[in-house]
Motif scaffolding. Structure first.
Motif, mmCIF file in Angstrom:
data_model
loop_
_atom_site.group_PDB
_atom_site.id
_atom_site.type_symbol
_atom_site.label_atom_id
_atom_site.label_comp_id
_atom_site.label_asym_id
_atom_site.label_seq_id
_atom_site.Cartn_x
_atom_site.Cartn_y
_atom_site.Cartn_z
ATOM 1 N N SER A 109 0.832 -1.204 0.000
ATOM 2 C CA SER A 109 0.000 0.000 0.000
ATOM 3 C C SER A 109 0.869 1.257 0.000
ATOM 4 C CB SER A 109 -0.951 -0.001 1.195
ATOM 5 O OG SER A 109 -0.232 0.080 2.401
ATOM 6 N N GLN A 110 1.973 1.227 0.736
ATOM 7 C CA GLN A 110 2.882 2.369 0.729
ATOM 8 C C GLN A 110 3.511 2.544 -0.653
ATOM 9 O OE1 GLN A 110 5.652 1.590 3.879
ATOM 10 N NE2 GLN A 110 4.230 2.233 5.497
ATOM 11 N N TYR A 111 3.811 1.442 -1.297
ATOM 12 C CA TYR A 111 4.386 1.490 -2.641
ATOM 13 C C TYR A 111 3.393 2.112 -3.616
ATOM 14 C CZ TYR A 111 6.283 -0.118 -7.085
ATOM 15 O OH TYR A 111 6.762 -0.178 -8.356
ATOM 16 N N GLU A 112 2.128 1.733 -3.495
ATOM 17 C CA GLU A 112 1.094 2.290 -4.368
ATOM 18 C C GLU A 112 0.941 3.802 -4.142
ATOM 19 O OE1 GLU A 112 -0.484 0.928 -6.905
ATOM 20 O OE2 GLU A 112 0.668 -0.904 -6.546
ATOM 21 N N VAL A 113 0.996 4.213 -2.883
ATOM 22 C CA VAL A 113 0.891 5.641 -2.579
ATOM 23 C C VAL A 113 2.053 6.395 -3.209
ATOM 24 C CG1 VAL A 113 1.020 7.325 -0.699
ATOM 25 C CG2 VAL A 113 -0.427 5.311 -0.455
ATOM 26 N N VAL A 114 3.246 5.861 -3.087
ATOM 27 C CA VAL A 114 4.427 6.504 -3.666
ATOM 28 C C VAL A 114 4.306 6.532 -5.190
ATOM 29 C CG1 VAL A 114 6.923 6.269 -3.982
ATOM 30 C CG2 VAL A 114 5.926 5.967 -1.726
ATOM 31 N N LYS A 115 3.777 5.472 -5.777
ATOM 32 C CA LYS A 115 3.577 5.426 -7.222
ATOM 33 C C LYS A 115 2.625 6.520 -7.686
ATOM 34 C CE LYS A 115 2.917 1.547 -9.917
ATOM 35 N NZ LYS A 115 2.471 0.155 -10.138
ATOM 36 N N GLN A 116 1.533 6.706 -6.963
ATOM 37 C CA GLN A 116 0.564 7.740 -7.311
ATOM 38 C C GLN A 116 1.184 9.131 -7.194
ATOM 39 O OE1 GLN A 116 -2.433 7.460 -8.624
ATOM 40 N NE2 GLN A 116 -2.193 5.229 -8.658
ATOM 41 N N GLU A 117 1.934 9.344 -6.108
ATOM 42 C CA GLU A 117 2.596 10.634 -5.938
ATOM 43 C C GLU A 117 3.588 10.892 -7.064
ATOM 44 O OE1 GLU A 117 4.347 10.601 -2.058
ATOM 45 O OE2 GLU A 117 2.418 10.830 -1.042
ATOM 46 N N ASN A 118 4.282 9.848 -7.459
ATOM 47 C CA ASN A 118 5.261 9.968 -8.538
ATOM 48 C C ASN A 118 4.566 10.326 -9.845
ATOM 49 O OD1 ASN A 118 7.744 9.939 -9.714
ATOM 50 N ND2 ASN A 118 7.949 7.710 -9.785
ATOM 51 N N LYS A 119 3.411 9.731 -10.125
ATOM 52 C CA LYS A 119 2.651 10.065 -11.332
ATOM 53 C C LYS A 119 2.216 11.519 -11.312
ATOM 54 C CE LYS A 119 0.721 5.532 -12.437
ATOM 55 N NZ LYS A 119 -0.520 4.729 -12.520
ATOM 56 N N GLN A 120 1.733 11.981 -10.158
ATOM 57 C CA GLN A 120 1.296 13.372 -10.044
ATOM 58 C C GLN A 120 2.456 14.336 -10.266
ATOM 59 O OE1 GLN A 120 -0.514 13.556 -6.184
ATOM 60 N NE2 GLN A 120 -2.413 12.555 -6.851
ATOM 61 N N ILE A 121 3.598 14.005 -9.707
ATOM 62 C CA ILE A 121 4.780 14.864 -9.879
ATOM 63 C C ILE A 121 5.196 14.896 -11.337
ATOM 64 C CG2 ILE A 121 7.244 15.057 -9.344
ATOM 65 C CD1 ILE A 121 6.549 14.040 -6.526
ATOM 66 N N ASN A 122 5.166 13.746 -12.007
ATOM 67 C CA ASN A 122 5.523 13.704 -13.430
ATOM 68 C C ASN A 122 4.553 14.536 -14.259
ATOM 69 O OD1 ASN A 122 7.865 12.195 -13.354
ATOM 70 N ND2 ASN A 122 6.769 10.253 -13.381
ATOM 71 N N GLN A 123 3.255 14.480 -13.937
ATOM 72 C CA GLN A 123 2.271 15.284 -14.654
ATOM 73 C C GLN A 123 2.537 16.769 -14.450
ATOM 74 O OE1 GLN A 123 -1.438 13.846 -13.126
ATOM 75 N NE2 GLN A 123 -1.478 12.038 -14.479
ATOM 76 N N ARG A 124 2.848 17.155 -13.238
ATOM 77 C CA ARG A 124 3.148 18.558 -12.958
ATOM 78 C C ARG A 124 4.397 19.016 -13.715
ATOM 79 N NH1 ARG A 124 2.182 18.423 -6.454
ATOM 80 N NH2 ARG A 124 -0.060 18.107 -6.529
ATOM 81 N N LEU A 125 5.412 18.152 -13.723
ATOM 82 C CA LEU A 125 6.637 18.493 -14.448
ATOM 83 C C LEU A 125 6.360 18.651 -15.938
ATOM 84 C CD1 LEU A 125 9.306 16.259 -12.678
ATOM 85 C CD2 LEU A 125 9.164 18.744 -12.650
ATOM 86 N N ASP A 126 5.511 17.783 -16.484
ATOM 87 C CA ASP A 126 5.151 17.906 -17.899
ATOM 88 C C ASP A 126 4.443 19.225 -18.168
ATOM 89 O OD1 ASP A 126 6.286 15.484 -18.576
ATOM 90 O OD2 ASP A 126 4.398 14.352 -18.381
ATOM 91 N N GLN A 127 3.544 19.616 -17.272
ATOM 92 C CA GLN A 127 2.837 20.881 -17.436
ATOM 93 C C GLN A 127 3.810 22.058 -17.378
ATOM 94 O OE1 GLN A 127 -0.071 20.845 -14.330
ATOM 95 N NE2 GLN A 127 -1.486 19.473 -15.430
#
Length: 140
Positions: A109-127
């Protein structure tokens, strides 16, 4: 008569011990008093720091502290090693206790949370990258 002599020797021993404590207290008090004066304390510290005896004491103290830390670290490792070995044995043998299953689910579950945060950060960086590109094109 013998009892009186024994009693007198005990009284003398106790009075000599009391005098020793009084003298020791006086010496310690005088030392603290001298060290509380800023100029005297600084002079004493400099003399001790530059003296050969002070350097030897500092090296010995450093060595003792290092040994103490090493012994404490070894004790911590020795205490923790059996737990790690048991966990490793359970994983290798395929035995899974209730605790190890809970730990795995928590880790997942912690891994999934980190994965989601990583996706959000990547989306922000793309923007941010797109906006920077737009700014560069507008300035050209």
């Amino acid at each position: 008569m013998a009892e009186q002599e024994i009693q007198q020797s005990k009284n003398q021993d106790s009075s000599q011990g009391s005098i020793g404590y009084i003298l020791m207290g006086g010496v310690v008090g005088a030392g603290v008093g001298l060290l509380s004066i800023p100029g005297t304390a600084q002079k004493l510290y400099r003399r001790v720091q530059h003296s050969e005896t002070g350097q030897i004491i500092a090296k010995e103290l450093c060595r003792n502290v290092q040994q103490l830390i090493a012994h404490q670290a070894m004790a911590v490792v020795q205490q923790a090693a059996p737990d790690y070995l048991n966990k490793a044995k359970n994983r290798l043998s395929g035995k899974s206790s209730h605790e190890s299953e809970q730990n795995r689910t928590e880790e997942d579950s912690q891994y999934e949370v980190v994965k989601q945060e990583n996706k959000q950060i990547n989306q922000r960086l793309d923007q941010i990258e797109k906006k920077l590109d737009e700014l560069l094109h507008v300035n050209d």
